[in-house]
Design a protein around this motif. Structure first.
Motif, mmCIF file in Angstrom:
data_model
loop_
_atom_site.group_PDB
_atom_site.id
_atom_site.type_symbol
_atom_site.label_atom_id
_atom_site.label_comp_id
_atom_site.label_asym_id
_atom_site.label_seq_id
_atom_site.Cartn_x
_atom_site.Cartn_y
_atom_site.Cartn_z
ATOM 1 N N ARG A 26 9.264 -18.710 -1.703
ATOM 2 C CA ARG A 26 7.860 -19.083 -2.151
ATOM 3 C C ARG A 26 7.509 -20.589 -1.138
ATOM 4 O O ARG A 26 6.573 -21.122 -0.981
ATOM 5 N N ALA A 27 8.851 -21.809 -1.574
ATOM 6 C CA ALA A 27 8.299 -23.053 -0.265
ATOM 7 C C ALA A 27 8.229 -22.356 1.281
ATOM 8 O O ALA A 27 7.564 -23.241 1.802
ATOM 9 N N GLN A 28 8.615 -21.168 1.597
ATOM 10 C CA GLN A 28 8.991 -21.470 2.648
ATOM 11 C C GLN A 28 7.794 -20.284 3.220
ATOM 12 O O GLN A 28 6.692 -20.686 3.953
ATOM 13 N N LEU A 29 6.810 -19.464 2.043
ATOM 14 C CA LEU A 29 5.676 -18.916 2.707
ATOM 15 C C LEU A 29 4.503 -19.858 2.322
ATOM 16 O O LEU A 29 3.498 -19.716 2.750
ATOM 17 N N ALA A 30 4.877 -20.852 1.519
ATOM 18 C CA ALA A 30 3.942 -22.434 1.185
ATOM 19 C C ALA A 30 3.443 -22.930 2.960
ATOM 20 O O ALA A 30 2.908 -23.421 2.955
ATOM 21 N N GLU A 31 3.979 -22.483 3.688
ATOM 22 C CA GLU A 31 4.146 -23.291 4.961
ATOM 23 C C GLU A 31 3.505 -22.394 6.405
ATOM 24 O O GLU A 31 2.915 -22.681 6.767
ATOM 25 N N LEU A 32 3.022 -21.409 5.763
ATOM 26 C CA LEU A 32 2.553 -20.284 6.842
ATOM 27 C C LEU A 32 0.574 -20.501 5.886
ATOM 28 O O LEU A 32 0.898 -20.583 4.784
ATOM 29 N N PRO A 33 -0.025 -21.087 6.656
ATOM 30 C CA PRO A 33 -1.686 -20.882 6.066
ATOM 31 C C PRO A 33 -1.842 -20.020 5.724
ATOM 32 O O PRO A 33 -3.229 -20.590 5.433
ATOM 33 N N SER A 34 -2.238 -19.191 6.554
ATOM 34 C CA SER A 34 -2.667 -17.606 5.875
ATOM 35 C C SER A 34 -2.072 -16.969 5.126
ATOM 36 O O SER A 34 -2.450 -15.844 4.187
ATOM 37 N N VAL A 35 -1.296 -17.654 4.301
ATOM 38 C CA VAL A 35 -0.330 -16.534 2.950
ATOM 39 C C VAL A 35 -1.271 -17.367 1.309
ATOM 40 O O VAL A 35 -0.737 -18.592 1.339
ATOM 41 N N ARG A 36 -1.346 -16.881 0.784
ATOM 42 C CA ARG A 36 -2.055 -17.550 -0.447
ATOM 43 C C ARG A 36 -0.863 -16.625 -1.911
ATOM 44 O O ARG A 36 -1.560 -15.621 -0.791
ATOM 45 N N LEU A 37 -0.520 -17.033 -2.442
ATOM 46 C CA LEU A 37 0.117 -16.264 -3.836
ATOM 47 C C LEU A 37 -0.613 -16.632 -4.802
ATOM 48 O O LEU A 37 -1.158 -18.044 -5.673
ATOM 49 N N ILE A 38 -0.888 -15.941 -5.414
ATOM 50 C CA ILE A 38 -1.673 -15.536 -6.854
ATOM 51 C C ILE A 38 -0.996 -14.989 -8.073
ATOM 52 O O ILE A 38 -0.056 -14.122 -7.538
ATOM 53 N N HIS A 39 -0.782 -16.189 -9.158
ATOM 54 C CA HIS A 39 -0.119 -15.388 -10.136
ATOM 55 C C HIS A 39 -1.352 -14.670 -10.868
ATOM 56 O O HIS A 39 -2.050 -15.479 -11.651
ATOM 57 N N GLY A 40 -0.383 -13.290 -11.277
ATOM 58 C CA GLY A 40 -1.620 -12.551 -11.744
ATOM 59 C C GLY A 40 -1.168 -11.310 -11.752
ATOM 60 O O GLY A 40 0.199 -10.367 -10.924
ATOM 61 N N ALA A 55 5.462 -10.585 2.751
ATOM 62 C CA ALA A 55 4.086 -11.813 3.136
ATOM 63 C C ALA A 55 4.511 -12.891 4.325
ATOM 64 O O ALA A 55 3.982 -13.405 5.032
ATOM 65 N N LEU A 56 6.214 -12.979 4.004
ATOM 66 C CA LEU A 56 6.729 -13.713 5.265
ATOM 67 C C LEU A 56 6.636 -13.858 6.829
ATOM 68 O O LEU A 56 5.942 -14.105 7.584
ATOM 69 N N THR A 57 6.582 -12.243 6.608
ATOM 70 C CA THR A 57 6.579 -11.149 8.372
ATOM 71 C C THR A 57 5.051 -11.189 8.718
ATOM 72 O O THR A 57 4.378 -11.342 10.138
ATOM 73 N N LEU A 58 4.266 -11.485 7.730
ATOM 74 C CA LEU A 58 3.035 -10.732 7.662
ATOM 75 C C LEU A 58 1.744 -12.415 8.062
ATOM 76 O O LEU A 58 1.667 -12.482 9.800
ATOM 77 N N GLY A 59 2.808 -12.984 7.455
ATOM 78 C CA GLY A 59 2.284 -14.905 7.189
ATOM 79 C C GLY A 59 3.070 -14.970 8.852
ATOM 80 O O GLY A 59 1.457 -16.009 9.469
ATOM 81 N N ARG A 60 4.032 -14.272 9.548
ATOM 82 C CA ARG A 60 4.156 -15.203 10.547
ATOM 83 C C ARG A 60 3.949 -14.926 11.937
ATOM 84 O O ARG A 60 3.418 -14.773 13.006
ATOM 85 N N MET A 61 2.529 -13.174 11.273
ATOM 86 C CA MET A 61 1.538 -12.784 12.358
ATOM 87 C C MET A 61 0.569 -13.602 12.671
ATOM 88 O O MET A 61 -0.690 -12.580 12.605
ATOM 89 N N ARG A 62 0.476 -14.340 11.309
ATOM 90 C CA ARG A 62 -0.533 -15.176 11.206
ATOM 91 C C ARG A 62 -1.999 -14.167 11.068
ATOM 92 O O ARG A 62 -3.292 -13.709 10.584
ATOM 93 N N LEU A 63 -1.721 -13.070 10.363
ATOM 94 C CA LEU A 63 -2.461 -11.943 9.330
ATOM 95 C C LEU A 63 -2.607 -13.167 7.910
ATOM 96 O O LEU A 63 -2.081 -13.429 7.052
ATOM 97 N N ASP A 64 -4.093 -12.590 7.240
ATOM 98 C CA ASP A 64 -4.524 -13.182 6.209
ATOM 99 C C ASP A 64 -3.884 -12.636 5.063
ATOM 100 O O ASP A 64 -4.241 -11.181 5.147
ATOM 101 N N VAL A 65 -2.709 -13.024 3.915
ATOM 102 C CA VAL A 65 -2.001 -12.326 3.568
ATOM 103 C C VAL A 65 -2.349 -12.890 1.959
ATOM 104 O O VAL A 65 -2.866 -13.790 1.586
ATOM 105 N N VAL A 66 -3.016 -12.150 1.197
ATOM 106 C CA VAL A 66 -2.652 -12.455 -0.948
ATOM 107 C C VAL A 66 -1.834 -11.626 -0.983
ATOM 108 O O VAL A 66 -1.501 -10.738 -0.786
ATOM 109 N N VAL A 67 -0.549 -12.519 -1.413
ATOM 110 C CA VAL A 67 0.022 -12.440 -2.788
ATOM 111 C C VAL A 67 -0.057 -12.383 -4.032
ATOM 112 O O VAL A 67 0.273 -13.371 -4.649
ATOM 113 N N VAL A 68 -0.398 -11.086 -5.081
ATOM 114 C CA VAL A 68 -0.642 -10.965 -6.132
ATOM 115 C C VAL A 68 0.537 -10.928 -7.049
ATOM 116 O O VAL A 68 1.635 -9.415 -7.036
ATOM 117 N N ASP A 69 1.449 -11.798 -8.267
ATOM 118 C CA ASP A 69 2.906 -11.520 -8.401
ATOM 119 C C ASP A 69 2.631 -11.896 -10.070
ATOM 120 O O ASP A 69 1.699 -12.766 -10.271
#
Ligand SMILES: Cc1cc2nc3c(=O)[nH]c(=O)nc-3n(C[C@H](O)[C@H](O)[C@H](O)COP(=O)(O)OP(=O)(O)OC[C@H]3O[C@@H](n4cnc5c(N)ncnc54)[C@H](O)[C@@H]3O)c2cc1C
Length: 269
Positions: free
Chosen positions: A63-77, A18-32
């Motif tokens: 996760r804190a690092q990912l929170a800085e990337l606007p195109s990454v969303r984390l979902i608990h599920g 997700a970090l690598t994808l988000g840094r490329m400005r891809l819209d990413v949803v992480v389900v965890d």
């Protein structure tokens, strides 16, 4: 909900992807589902730059690092179904669709069924000399040999770590105090004092949500991928313990990164 990429699993592999994808400005949803396999361990052994870092600590920093990337969303599920056309259903009924899916659900490690073992798993009872061997050096180490092959594999490594190695082929139970192993109890009731017990704990892919895809497998039991994490189903990638013959956090990070590069290359502009 639509995204460019759905990452299933937010352990080391999924968060790195997700970090690598988000840094490329891809819209990413992480389900965890929030249950990384190494959670019981006090620290991650053998990961460069992460000396004495707890497994959940590394993921919290990630996760804190990912929170800085606007195109990454984390979902608990929990993802319950992944379809070949890259739609994913969650246990709460949420439906997600994406152009690519990265599977990073990790593995279940099958520990021996020995009374007293489960509560020491990941601390005094361990499976991987590369992960926790150094921390066990010069202590009283036991090995519960699952087979001649298992013993032949581990004895040379454990002998590098200690001069006090006992090999067991059957164990009736473990005695502990203060959450630490004290002794291995043999079938005849004899107690052999030990500080650490190594056991076989073969990892099996956590694939309940996508077993029906029939992804090609590699030996030992894992999902076959190419150098960029592509599985045998177009648009579906895999990383981490799902694909790694010698599971470790370093491998999870590396394969997560590789899958993310593969997705980015394949999706194009
Ligand atoms: C006890 C133990 C100790 C270890 N110690 C070390 C060590 O010291 N050093 C080292 O390098 N390696 C260690 N390892 C190995 C290391 O933990 C793994 O290689 C690494 O965690 C694999 O990362 P991963 O992201 O593939 O899987 P995981 O870290 O297991 O993460 C997978 C994530 O996916 C989630 N998930 C699973 N299925 C779903 C689903 N259907 N929907 C949504 N989420 C899902 C899980 O809940 C979890 O959060 C240890 C392993 C164990 C079992």
């Amino acid at each position: 909900m639509n995204a460019d990429v759905i990452v299933i699993g937010g352990g080391s592999a999924g968060l790195q992807a997700a970090l690598t994808l988000g840094r490329m400005r891809l819209d990413v949803v992480v389900v965890d589902a929030g249950k990384p396999s190494n959670a019981p361990a006090h620290a991650i052994g053998g990961l460069l730059g992460a000396h004495d870092v707890a497994p959940l600590g590394l993921l919290a920093t990630g996760r804190a690092q990912l929170a800085e990337l606007p195109s990454v969303r984390l979902i608990h599920g929990e993802a319950t179904s992944v379809e070949p056309h890259r739609s994913v259903t969650l246990a709460d009924g949420t439906s997600l669709t994406a152009r690519a899916v990265v599977l990073a659900t990790g593995a279940d490690y099958a520990v021996p069924d020995v009374p007293g073992l489960a509560e020491l798993w990941g601390t005094s009872v361990i499976h991987c000399p590369f992960c926790h061997g150094w921390e066990s050096r010069d202590s009283r180490i036991g090995l519960l040999a699952a087979s001649d092959e298992h013993a032949a594999h581990l004895v040379p490594m454990l002998s590098r770590l200690t001069a006090d190695l006992e090999i067991f082929d059957a164990v009736a139970g473990l005695r502990s105090a203060d959450s630490a192993l004290r002794a291995v109890v043999l079938p005849d009731g004899t107690e052999v004092p030990r500080d650490v017990l190594f056991v076989a704990a073969p990892p099996a892919p956590r694939d309940a949500a996508f077993a029906h895809l029939g992804l090609e497998r590699a030996e030992p039991d894992r999902v076959a991928v190419d150098a960029f994490g592509r599985t045998s189903t177009a648009g579906v990638y895999a990383a981490g313990d799902l694909v790694t013959p010698a599971p470790a956090v370093a491998q999870a990070l590396a394969t997560g990164q590789r899958a993310a590069v593969g997705v980015t290359r394949d999706l194009g502009a």
